[in-house]
Motif scaffolding. Sequence first.
Motif, PDB file in Angstrom:
ATOM      1  N   LEU A  48       0.874  -1.164   0.000  1.00 16.61           N
ATOM      2  CA  LEU A  48       0.000   0.000   0.000  1.00 16.61           C
ATOM      3  C   LEU A  48       0.912   1.214   0.000  1.00 16.61           C
ATOM      4  O   LEU A  48       1.642   1.461   0.964  1.00 16.61           O
ATOM      5  N   ALA A  49       0.923   1.936  -1.122  1.00 15.60           N
ATOM      6  CA  ALA A  49       1.759   3.126  -1.271  1.00 15.60           C
ATOM      7  C   ALA A  49       0.908   4.352  -0.956  1.00 15.60           C
ATOM      8  O   ALA A  49      -0.270   4.404  -1.293  1.00 15.60           O
ATOM      9  N   ILE A  50       1.522   5.317  -0.303  1.00 17.11           N
ATOM     10  CA  ILE A  50       0.830   6.559   0.032  1.00 17.11           C
ATOM     11  C   ILE A  50       1.722   7.710  -0.427  1.00 17.11           C
ATOM     12  O   ILE A  50       2.876   7.812  -0.013  1.00 17.11           O
ATOM     13  N   GLY A  51       1.173   8.531  -1.305  1.00 18.23           N
ATOM     14  CA  GLY A  51       1.932   9.650  -1.838  1.00 18.23           C
ATOM     15  C   GLY A  51       1.230  10.960  -1.559  1.00 18.23           C
ATOM     16  O   GLY A  51       0.000  11.031  -1.563  1.00 18.23           O
ATOM     17  N   SER A  52       2.002  11.988  -1.328  1.00 22.33           N
ATOM     18  CA  SER A  52       1.400  13.310  -1.130  1.00 22.33           C
ATOM     19  C   SER A  52       0.942  13.844  -2.483  1.00 22.33           C
ATOM     20  O   SER A  52       1.411  13.406  -3.535  1.00 22.33           O
ATOM     21  N   ASN A  53       0.037  14.804  -2.438  1.00 17.36           N
ATOM     22  CA  ASN A  53      -0.433  15.395  -3.692  1.00 17.36           C
ATOM     23  C   ASN A  53       0.700  16.083  -4.449  1.00 17.36           C
ATOM     24  O   ASN A  53       0.606  16.296  -5.644  1.00 17.36           O
ATOM     25  N   ARG A  54       1.806  16.382  -3.780  1.00 22.77           N
ATOM     26  CA  ARG A  54       2.960  16.981  -4.471  1.00 22.77           C
ATOM     27  C   ARG A  54       3.569  16.006  -5.484  1.00 22.77           C
ATOM     28  O   ARG A  54       4.188  16.438  -6.449  1.00 22.77           O
ATOM     29  N   THR A  55       3.380  14.704  -5.301  1.00 20.34           N
ATOM     30  CA  THR A  55       3.930  13.728  -6.250  1.00 20.34           C
ATOM     31  C   THR A  55       3.181  13.751  -7.580  1.00 20.34           C
ATOM     32  O   THR A  55       3.675  13.227  -8.574  1.00 20.34           O
ATOM     33  N   LEU A  56       2.002  14.343  -7.609  1.00 23.00           N
ATOM     34  CA  LEU A  56       1.230  14.398  -8.851  1.00 23.00           C
ATOM     35  C   LEU A  56       1.919  15.223  -9.929  1.00 23.00           C
ATOM     36  O   LEU A  56       1.641  15.049 -11.115  1.00 23.00           O
ATOM     37  N   ALA A  57       2.817  16.097  -9.534  1.00 24.25           N
ATOM     38  CA  ALA A  57       3.548  16.910 -10.518  1.00 24.25           C
ATOM     39  C   ALA A  57       4.308  16.028 -11.505  1.00 24.25           C
ATOM     40  O   ALA A  57       4.530  16.409 -12.654  1.00 24.25           O
ATOM     41  N   PHE A  58       4.687  14.814 -11.079  1.00 25.16           N
ATOM     42  CA  PHE A  58       5.426  13.897 -11.949  1.00 25.16           C
ATOM     43  C   PHE A  58       4.515  13.214 -12.969  1.00 25.16           C
ATOM     44  O   PHE A  58       4.986  12.690 -13.968  1.00 25.16           O
ATOM     45  N   PHE A  59       3.210  13.176 -12.714  1.00 25.39           N
ATOM     46  CA  PHE A  59       2.268  12.464 -13.579  1.00 25.39           C
ATOM     47  C   PHE A  59       1.465  13.384 -14.493  1.00 25.39           C
ATOM     48  O   PHE A  59       0.856  12.935 -15.445  1.00 25.39           O
ATOM     49  N   GLY A  60       1.410  14.639 -14.173  1.00 27.42           N
ATOM     50  CA  GLY A  60       0.642  15.590 -14.969  1.00 27.42           C
ATOM     51  C   GLY A  60      -0.581  16.086 -14.214  1.00 27.42           C
ATOM     52  O   GLY A  60      -1.172  15.372 -13.418  1.00 27.42           O
TER      53      GLY A  60
END
Length: 134
Positions: A48-60
């Motif tokens: 179960l991976a948990i990422g901050s919304n800041r990681t969305l910059a890598f996906f668009g």
Amino acid sequence: MNKTNLVSLRIITSDIKRLVKFYEQATEATAKWSTDDFAEILSNSFTLAIGSNRTLAFFGEGTAEPAANRSVIIEFLVENVDDDYERIKDLTHEIVQKPTTMPWGNRSLLFRDPDGNLINFFTPVNEQAKNKFA
């Protein structure tokens, strides 16, 4: 055997420390942090991976939205769902369903994490369900 194997589920959140702490308490596992914006709860069969919304910059832009899920249930096989209920009921503000035996042979507890994601802790209770997960 299928060549494609599901290995993890990632939840995007705007409060990663809060959500990781919740899942550590719910699963009684310690998260492995890769960065301040990404952590994983590891089990023998799944991550179960948990990422901050800041990681969305890598996906668009617009690829995911924190706390917007109403279609996925995150399911955990547990040893005794009734025992876990005693612990979980103090951890969440929203118990959706107290432990209930389902027609397919699992005893199931449904609750929401702090972002509103639906979680199912379940224990197989009839022979068919027990054999499925043996």
